[in-house]
Design a protein around this motif. Structure first.
Motif, mmCIF file in Angstrom:
data_model
loop_
_atom_site.group_PDB
_atom_site.id
_atom_site.type_symbol
_atom_site.label_atom_id
_atom_site.label_comp_id
_atom_site.label_asym_id
_atom_site.label_seq_id
_atom_site.Cartn_x
_atom_site.Cartn_y
_atom_site.Cartn_z
ATOM 1 N N GLN A 257 0.818 -1.209 0.000
ATOM 2 C CA GLN A 257 0.000 0.000 0.000
ATOM 3 C C GLN A 257 0.854 1.262 0.000
ATOM 4 O O GLN A 257 0.479 2.276 -0.556
ATOM 5 C CB GLN A 257 -0.932 0.004 1.228
ATOM 6 C CG GLN A 257 -2.119 -0.943 1.088
ATOM 7 C CD GLN A 257 -2.985 -0.616 -0.112
ATOM 8 O OE1 GLN A 257 -3.550 0.451 -0.201
ATOM 9 N NE2 GLN A 257 -3.064 -1.528 -1.064
ATOM 10 N N LYS A 258 2.003 1.202 0.648
ATOM 11 C CA LYS A 258 2.879 2.376 0.724
ATOM 12 C C LYS A 258 3.843 2.458 -0.468
ATOM 13 O O LYS A 258 4.670 3.366 -0.529
ATOM 14 C CB LYS A 258 3.695 2.331 2.019
ATOM 15 C CG LYS A 258 2.927 2.820 3.238
ATOM 16 C CD LYS A 258 3.830 2.841 4.464
ATOM 17 C CE LYS A 258 3.065 3.334 5.681
ATOM 18 N NZ LYS A 258 3.148 4.770 5.874
ATOM 19 N N SER A 259 3.759 1.507 -1.376
ATOM 20 C CA SER A 259 4.696 1.481 -2.514
ATOM 21 C C SER A 259 4.113 2.231 -3.704
ATOM 22 O O SER A 259 2.899 2.220 -3.916
ATOM 23 C CB SER A 259 4.995 0.029 -2.912
ATOM 24 O OG SER A 259 5.602 -0.649 -1.838
ATOM 25 N N ASP A 260 5.003 2.849 -4.486
ATOM 26 C CA ASP A 260 4.554 3.522 -5.714
ATOM 27 C C ASP A 260 4.288 2.494 -6.808
ATOM 28 O O ASP A 260 3.450 2.706 -7.678
ATOM 29 C CB ASP A 260 5.635 4.503 -6.195
ATOM 30 C CG ASP A 260 5.931 5.555 -5.141
ATOM 31 O OD1 ASP A 260 5.025 6.331 -4.826
ATOM 32 O OD2 ASP A 260 7.060 5.566 -4.598
ATOM 33 N N TYR A 261 5.058 1.418 -6.790
ATOM 34 C CA TYR A 261 4.926 0.379 -7.812
ATOM 35 C C TYR A 261 4.979 -0.989 -7.129
ATOM 36 O O TYR A 261 5.743 -1.174 -6.178
ATOM 37 C CB TYR A 261 6.076 0.442 -8.825
ATOM 38 C CG TYR A 261 6.219 1.780 -9.507
ATOM 39 C CD1 TYR A 261 5.549 2.056 -10.685
ATOM 40 C CD2 TYR A 261 7.050 2.771 -8.970
ATOM 41 C CE1 TYR A 261 5.681 3.289 -11.321
ATOM 42 C CE2 TYR A 261 7.190 4.013 -9.590
ATOM 43 C CZ TYR A 261 6.505 4.259 -10.768
ATOM 44 O OH TYR A 261 6.633 5.472 -11.385
ATOM 45 N N VAL A 262 4.189 -1.925 -7.649
ATOM 46 C CA VAL A 262 4.190 -3.294 -7.117
ATOM 47 C C VAL A 262 4.187 -4.248 -8.306
ATOM 48 O O VAL A 262 3.366 -4.097 -9.224
ATOM 49 C CB VAL A 262 2.939 -3.554 -6.240
ATOM 50 C CG1 VAL A 262 2.912 -5.013 -5.754
ATOM 51 C CG2 VAL A 262 2.884 -2.606 -5.046
ATOM 52 N N GLY A 263 5.107 -5.208 -8.305
ATOM 53 C CA GLY A 263 5.096 -6.164 -9.418
ATOM 54 C C GLY A 263 6.184 -7.215 -9.284
ATOM 55 O O GLY A 263 6.972 -7.223 -8.326
ATOM 56 N N SER A 264 6.221 -8.089 -10.258
ATOM 57 C CA SER A 264 7.139 -9.240 -10.260
ATOM 58 C C SER A 264 8.594 -8.774 -10.378
ATOM 59 O O SER A 264 8.872 -7.589 -10.609
ATOM 60 C CB SER A 264 6.822 -10.141 -11.455
ATOM 61 O OG SER A 264 7.320 -9.540 -12.645
ATOM 62 N N THR A 265 9.503 -9.704 -10.270
ATOM 63 C CA THR A 265 10.929 -9.356 -10.392
ATOM 64 C C THR A 265 11.219 -8.722 -11.751
ATOM 65 O O THR A 265 11.968 -7.750 -11.840
ATOM 66 C CB THR A 265 11.816 -10.600 -10.187
ATOM 67 O OG1 THR A 265 11.386 -11.637 -11.079
ATOM 68 C CG2 THR A 265 11.721 -11.113 -8.764
ATOM 69 N N GLU A 266 10.630 -9.275 -12.798
ATOM 70 C CA GLU A 266 10.850 -8.734 -14.148
ATOM 71 C C GLU A 266 10.310 -7.300 -14.224
ATOM 72 O O GLU A 266 10.935 -6.414 -14.797
ATOM 73 C CB GLU A 266 10.117 -9.643 -15.150
ATOM 74 C CG GLU A 266 10.452 -9.403 -16.600
ATOM 75 C CD GLU A 266 11.794 -9.996 -17.031
ATOM 76 O OE1 GLU A 266 12.410 -10.780 -16.272
ATOM 77 O OE2 GLU A 266 12.241 -9.647 -18.129
ATOM 78 N N TYR A 267 9.138 -7.073 -13.624
ATOM 79 C CA TYR A 267 8.517 -5.743 -13.607
ATOM 80 C C TYR A 267 9.413 -4.755 -12.849
ATOM 81 O O TYR A 267 9.601 -3.607 -13.272
ATOM 82 C CB TYR A 267 7.132 -5.854 -12.951
ATOM 83 C CG TYR A 267 6.466 -4.535 -12.671
ATOM 84 C CD1 TYR A 267 5.706 -3.897 -13.658
ATOM 85 C CD2 TYR A 267 6.570 -3.920 -11.425
ATOM 86 C CE1 TYR A 267 5.091 -2.674 -13.397
ATOM 87 C CE2 TYR A 267 5.956 -2.711 -11.156
ATOM 88 C CZ TYR A 267 5.205 -2.089 -12.148
ATOM 89 O OH TYR A 267 4.607 -0.888 -11.890
ATOM 90 N N ILE A 268 9.963 -5.195 -11.731
ATOM 91 C CA ILE A 268 10.830 -4.322 -10.931
ATOM 92 C C ILE A 268 12.046 -3.909 -11.765
ATOM 93 O O ILE A 268 12.409 -2.726 -11.833
ATOM 94 C CB ILE A 268 11.255 -5.029 -9.613
ATOM 95 C CG1 ILE A 268 10.032 -5.187 -8.695
ATOM 96 C CG2 ILE A 268 12.383 -4.273 -8.910
ATOM 97 C CD1 ILE A 268 10.275 -6.038 -7.448
ATOM 98 N N ILE A 269 12.656 -4.873 -12.433
ATOM 99 C CA ILE A 269 13.839 -4.583 -13.264
ATOM 100 C C ILE A 269 13.465 -3.592 -14.370
ATOM 101 O O ILE A 269 14.146 -2.582 -14.577
ATOM 102 C CB ILE A 269 14.391 -5.890 -13.886
ATOM 103 C CG1 ILE A 269 14.920 -6.806 -12.791
ATOM 104 C CG2 ILE A 269 15.480 -5.591 -14.928
ATOM 105 C CD1 ILE A 269 15.183 -8.224 -13.252
ATOM 106 N N ASN A 270 12.384 -3.864 -15.069
ATOM 107 C CA ASN A 270 12.000 -3.007 -16.204
ATOM 108 C C ASN A 270 11.638 -1.596 -15.753
ATOM 109 O O ASN A 270 11.960 -0.619 -16.429
ATOM 110 C CB ASN A 270 10.823 -3.622 -16.973
ATOM 111 C CG ASN A 270 11.234 -4.917 -17.652
ATOM 112 O OD1 ASN A 270 12.422 -5.185 -17.817
ATOM 113 N ND2 ASN A 270 10.266 -5.728 -18.033
ATOM 114 N N THR A 271 10.978 -1.490 -14.589
ATOM 115 C CA THR A 271 10.570 -0.171 -14.105
ATOM 116 C C THR A 271 11.798 0.682 -13.780
ATOM 117 O O THR A 271 11.860 1.859 -14.154
ATOM 118 C CB THR A 271 9.667 -0.315 -12.855
ATOM 119 O OG1 THR A 271 8.570 -1.167 -13.200
ATOM 120 C CG2 THR A 271 9.130 1.021 -12.383
#
Ligand code: 13P
Ligand code: SF4
Length: 363
Positions: A257-271
């Motif tokens: 809830q406090k995060s700007d972005y939430v997602g998988s490892t691949e999503y984290i890398i790409n973001t």
């Protein structure tokens, strides 16, 4: 003669590295090495393909190699075995590389839950069982035969949308956090998501709570991601107000809830890769990946920080070391297959059904 692991454990990382490179060269296209993002650097660099659980499942399904060496954890090698052709072999360099979250649900417990749910409602008509890919093959098979499906952190929302189009409720195992974080994003109120405690009769719930619930969440969690706390985010934001917070959905609800972005490892890398230079990031996922991101993007002036003040990494992912990788590869060169992972054929057929449903609805 089959080569013994004892002859490899004393190798230095540099020695193991040289032997891995030579064995890879000899095996050529007969071999593919898949590496999950949480693998340590000395192993990760040998991967032909890296990715999150969904991407690596697809690589395994599409690979033409005879040997699929999975640098990851046991359930991933099982998925590779299920999705690959029968003549291909999936190999896990260290059989002790399990997943503590996956172990929190087992077939006996899930079948008991299904029987107990049947005291209150008609599960095969009203409940879609959804298993996170972080689960043993027999649980995927359970979902296959009960009209259910598998999900990963990338496709959890699509999978839940499909699941609710089939039946009115979902039993989600083993990770309560991925279930809750995804359900909430889909506007399911927290009070309609109840936790099934597998140590208690009827999951510790009343028949009324079960009837009113939209999602029944298994009481499982990832021991790595549960270390991240909302206080870590507050402290970081106080120091760096212009920073961004990004978390894996296995993290607790308050953290997501406090995060700007939430997602998988691949999503984290790409973001982080696609972010503007000179940005600052607090990342709630496994340490090896966060360290790699820090190294990879520091030349762009991006600052990547690990969310927990204590060093927490996935100890089971860490079991795959260059020594074990050299051992399985040199055995292949010598004509021996060691640490091959096989799912029983009838179980594999049912598990494949649930995995194929997932691949069909995935983005
Ligand atoms: P993903 O790489 O699919 O995001 O999953 C993370 C994980 O915990 C694997 O076990
Ligand atoms: Fe399992 Fe957590 Fe490790 Fe992923 S990070 S493999 S969920 S214990």
């Amino acid at each position: 003669m089959m080569l013994a692991i004892q002859d490899y454990t004393q190798l230095t990382d540099a020695e193991a590295e040289a032997r891995i490179v030579a064995a890879k060269q000899t095996l050529g296209e007969r071999l593919v090495i898949l590496g999950h993002h949480y693998q340590r650097e000395e192993v990760f660099r040998h991967a032909d393909f890296s990715g999150d659980s969904l991407k690596l499942s697809r690589e395994a399904a599409n690979s033409k190699a005879d040997y699929i060496v999975f640098c990851g954890v046991h359930f991933m090698a099982e998925v590779a075995d299920i999705l690959s052709r029968p003549e291909q072999t999936a190999i896990l360099p260290d059989m002790a590389a399990g997943c503590s979250m996956a172990d929190m649900a087992n077939l006996a417990n899930v079948e008991r839950a299904w029987r107990e749910l049947a005291e209150v409602l008609a599960p095969d008509e009203q409940v879609t069982p959804v298993t996170y890919i972080n689960s043993a093959a027999d649980l995927k098979a359970f979902c296959g035969r009960h009209g259910g499906i598998v999900c990963t952190s990338t496709n959890a929302q699509r999978v839940l949308e499909w699941s609710f189009s089939q039946r009115e409720k979902v039993l989600f195992f083993p990770d309560q956090h991925l279930g809750r974080n995804t359900g909430y994003k889909m506007d399911i109120p927290l009070e309609e998501m109840v936790v099934w405690d597998f140590d208690l009769p009827l999951g510790g719930l009343t028949p009324e709570q079960i009837k009113q619930a939209k999602m029944i969440l298994w009481k499982g969690f990832c021991s790595v991601h549960q270390m991240f706390r909302p206080e870590h985010i507050d402290a970081f934001k106080a120091k760096y107000p212009d920073s961004y917070i990004i978390s894996h959905p296995e993290s607790p609800f308050e953290v997501c809830q406090k995060s700007d972005y939430v997602g998988s490892t691949e999503y984290i890398i790409n973001t982080i890769r696609d972010a503007a230079p000179n940005t600052r990031w607090l990342v709630g996922t496994e340490l090896n990946l966060v360290n790699r991101l820090h190294q990879q993007f520091k030349h762009e002036g991006k600052h990547v920080h690990f969310m927990s003040p204590t060093v927490c990494m996935c100890s089971t992912m860490f079991r795959i070391d260059p020594q074990h990788l050299a051992w399985v590869l040199e055995n292949l060169v010598a004509g021996y297959v060691v640490n091959d992972v096989h799912v029983a054929p009838d179980e594999a057929v049912q598990a494949k059904l649930a995995l194929e449903r997932m691949l069909e609805v995935s983005p």
